[in-house]
Motif scaffolding. Structure first.
Motif, PDB file in Angstrom:
ATOM      1  N   TYR A  68       3.376  -6.769   7.942  1.00 58.83           N
ATOM      2  CA  TYR A  68       3.830  -6.882   6.489  1.00 58.83           C
ATOM      3  C   TYR A  68       4.865  -5.952   5.969  1.00 58.83           C
ATOM      4  CZ  TYR A  68      -0.741  -9.187   6.603  1.00 58.83           C
ATOM      5  OH  TYR A  68      -1.873  -9.989   7.108  1.00 58.83           O
ATOM      6  N   ARG A  69       5.580  -6.224   4.974  1.00 62.62           N
ATOM      7  CA  ARG A  69       6.725  -5.188   4.452  1.00 62.62           C
ATOM      8  C   ARG A  69       6.104  -4.187   3.738  1.00 62.62           C
ATOM      9  NH1 ARG A  69      11.329  -7.818   4.597  1.00 62.62           N
ATOM     10  NH2 ARG A  69      12.427  -6.466   2.876  1.00 62.62           N
ATOM     11  N   ASP A  76       6.910  -2.658   1.322  1.00 64.83           N
ATOM     12  CA  ASP A  76       6.997  -2.916   0.009  1.00 64.83           C
ATOM     13  C   ASP A  76       5.754  -3.747  -0.672  1.00 64.83           C
ATOM     14  OD1 ASP A  76       8.088  -5.174   0.558  1.00 64.83           O
ATOM     15  OD2 ASP A  76       9.859  -4.628  -0.812  1.00 64.83           O
ATOM     16  N   ALA A 118       5.119 -10.860   6.650  1.00 64.91           N
ATOM     17  CA  ALA A 118       6.354 -11.442   6.632  1.00 64.91           C
ATOM     18  C   ALA A 118       6.734 -12.369   7.834  1.00 64.91           C
ATOM     19  CB  ALA A 118       7.437  -9.987   6.771  1.00 64.91           C
ATOM     20  N   VAL A 138      11.646  -1.503   7.125  1.00 69.32           N
ATOM     21  CA  VAL A 138      11.108  -2.278   6.161  1.00 69.32           C
ATOM     22  C   VAL A 138       9.541  -2.868   6.303  1.00 69.32           C
ATOM     23  CG1 VAL A 138      13.604  -3.047   5.804  1.00 69.32           C
ATOM     24  CG2 VAL A 138      11.970  -4.882   7.087  1.00 69.32           C
ATOM     25  N   TYR A 139       9.236  -2.912   7.585  1.00 70.51           N
ATOM     26  CA  TYR A 139       7.666  -3.138   7.740  1.00 70.51           C
ATOM     27  C   TYR A 139       6.994  -1.802   7.606  1.00 70.51           C
ATOM     28  CZ  TYR A 139      10.351  -7.298   9.343  1.00 70.51           C
ATOM     29  OH  TYR A 139      11.195  -8.463   9.188  1.00 70.51           O
TER      30      TYR A 139
END
Length: 176
Positions: free
Chosen positions: A36-37, A39, A46, A88-89
């Motif tokens: 999962y990201r 954010d 993702a 990002v993850y």
């Protein structure tokens, strides 16, 4: 300021079960990882890693995939190199789903299933799915990235009664 806690770097998810009795359809359990990201840690995954894939960057790989449970000990194995995973993850969920090709099967129908999460020789968790015997799938572990960037581990045993595709899409949606 740096932390003295090293967090988690490389871990392995391992799965085992005994083959079906002679004349019974094969039971096939699969490890699944959902990433999962940062954010959107509870949104859609993702990407997924399962029996016929690996992560786009090679940080999560399925080294062994059993379709029958034949083998000695833990014969399905997934490696997660969290320390190499892009910032990002922020969350990774590891789960187990039972393939439903020959009719509905639950963990109670499978002979001696077990899953464990290892970091080197250290066992972080192990379960025999005893409390999830009426379920067709289960999450087993959650890794979350702390503000410091280090990965934290949480046992995340949660049963599902759904097909593998729906499980993979929804396995990380609920709060831990």
């Amino acid at each position: 300021m740096s932390s003295l806690n090293k967090g988690f770097g490389k871990v392995e998810a391992q799965l085992k079960w005994d083959p079906s009795p002679l004349g019974a359809p094969d039971s096939d359990l699969d490890l699944i990882a959902a990433t999962y990201r940062a954010d959107d840690p509870r949104g859609e995954p993702a990407y997924l890693v399962h029996f016929d894939s690996r992560s786009p960057d090679g940080t999560i790989t399925l080294g062994r995939d059993s379709t029958t449970g034949n083998g000695l000990g833990f014969d399905e194995e997934m490696t997660l190199e969290l320390d190499r995973l892009s910032p990002v993850y922020g969350r990774v969920i590891v789960g187990v789903a039972i393939q439903q090709r020959t009719g509905r099967m639950v963990f109670g129908d499978i002979a001696n299933p077990a899953v464990r999460i290892m970091e080197g020789y250290t066992r972080l968790m192990e379960s025999d799915f005893a409390g999830l015997s009426a379920c067709t799938a289960a999450t087993v572990a959650e890794f979350t990235r702390a503000d410091s960037g280090e990965w934290q581990f949480h046992v995340y045993l949660r049963g599902f009664d759904t097909d593998p595709v729906t499980f993979a899409r929804t396995m990380g949606g609920a709060a831990s």
